[in-house]
Design a protein around this motif. Sequence first.
Motif, PDB file in Angstrom:
ATOM      1  N   ARG A   1       0.837  -1.209   0.000  1.00 11.19           N
ATOM      2  CA  ARG A   1       0.000   0.000   0.000  1.00 11.19           C
ATOM      3  C   ARG A   1       0.871   1.258   0.000  1.00 11.19           C
ATOM      4  O   ARG A   1       0.631   2.193  -0.771  1.00 11.19           O
ATOM      5  CB  ARG A   1      -0.914   0.000   1.223  1.00 11.19           C
ATOM      6  N   LEU A   2       1.899   1.290   0.826  1.00 10.77           N
ATOM      7  CA  LEU A   2       2.793   2.444   0.893  1.00 10.77           C
ATOM      8  C   LEU A   2       3.511   2.659  -0.442  1.00 10.77           C
ATOM      9  O   LEU A   2       3.602   3.785  -0.941  1.00 10.77           O
ATOM     10  CB  LEU A   2       3.805   2.267   2.026  1.00 10.77           C
ATOM     11  N   SER A   3       3.987   1.564  -1.028  1.00  8.64           N
ATOM     12  CA  SER A   3       4.664   1.666  -2.312  1.00  8.64           C
ATOM     13  C   SER A   3       3.713   2.177  -3.398  1.00  8.64           C
ATOM     14  O   SER A   3       4.091   3.012  -4.228  1.00  8.64           O
ATOM     15  CB  SER A   3       5.239   0.300  -2.705  1.00  8.64           C
TER      16      SER A   3
ATOM     17  N   LYS B   1       4.240   7.371 -17.955  1.00  6.58           N
ATOM     18  CA  LYS B   1       3.281   6.479 -18.603  1.00  6.58           C
ATOM     19  C   LYS B   1       3.192   6.906 -20.056  1.00  6.58           C
ATOM     20  O   LYS B   1       2.997   8.071 -20.370  1.00  6.58           O
ATOM     21  CB  LYS B   1       1.901   6.577 -17.951  1.00  6.58           C
ATOM     22  N   GLU B   2       3.390   5.964 -20.954  1.00  3.16           N
ATOM     23  CA  GLU B   2       3.310   6.245 -22.373  1.00  3.16           C
ATOM     24  C   GLU B   2       2.319   5.295 -23.008  1.00  3.16           C
ATOM     25  O   GLU B   2       1.922   4.311 -22.392  1.00  3.16           O
ATOM     26  CB  GLU B   2       4.677   6.069 -23.036  1.00  3.16           C
TER      27      GLU B   2
ATOM     28  N   LEU C   1       1.932   6.449  -6.956  1.00  5.68           N
ATOM     29  CA  LEU C   1       0.845   7.287  -7.481  1.00  5.68           C
ATOM     30  C   LEU C   1       1.153   8.767  -7.285  1.00  5.68           C
ATOM     31  O   LEU C   1       0.852   9.592  -8.155  1.00  5.68           O
ATOM     32  CB  LEU C   1      -0.484   6.930  -6.806  1.00  5.68           C
ATOM     33  N   ASN C   2       1.744   9.098  -6.145  1.00  4.70           N
ATOM     34  CA  ASN C   2       2.055  10.498  -5.839  1.00  4.70           C
ATOM     35  C   ASN C   2       3.290  11.016  -6.563  1.00  4.70           C
ATOM     36  O   ASN C   2       3.369  12.203  -6.900  1.00  4.70           O
ATOM     37  CB  ASN C   2       2.224  10.685  -4.331  1.00  4.70           C
ATOM     38  N   LYS C   3       4.263  10.146  -6.780  1.00  5.30           N
ATOM     39  CA  LYS C   3       5.512  10.556  -7.415  1.00  5.30           C
ATOM     40  C   LYS C   3       6.028   9.403  -8.285  1.00  5.30           C
ATOM     41  O   LYS C   3       6.868   8.615  -7.855  1.00  5.30           O
ATOM     42  CB  LYS C   3       6.542  10.925  -6.340  1.00  5.30           C
TER      43      LYS C   3
END
Length: 115
Positions: free
Chosen positions: A95-97, A109-110, A102-104
């Motif tokens: 969850r932390l990862s 994404k391509e 998601l935040n950084k």
Amino acid sequence: MSATVVESLPDEGNEVNELGVPQAAERDDQSWELMRVWVAERGLHCALKVGVYESEGIGEERAWGIVLADAARHLADAVSSFTGRDRDAALSAIRLSMEDELNKPTSRKEGAFRD
């Protein structure tokens, strides 16, 4: 979600290194694949079936949130079984990862959706 197939290492006899289909999916003629994830050309590549839930009147965001949370729990079970580490600690680390990524994001994404 219930039981899942967990494979820790690629199948030596499988030239494309794909995982097996869960037995429940093989037994159920109404099953469908939602997501396939590959590491190729030094990046993550995904095939997603989007729209299945929306057509049933369920928001895709909510449905996929549940799918990803269930997958994270299955992964925590697999990590615990494979490494002997505590399942709840594994889920917390996942969850932390995920929140960190998601935040950084660590990569861009391509790509685009295709039919």
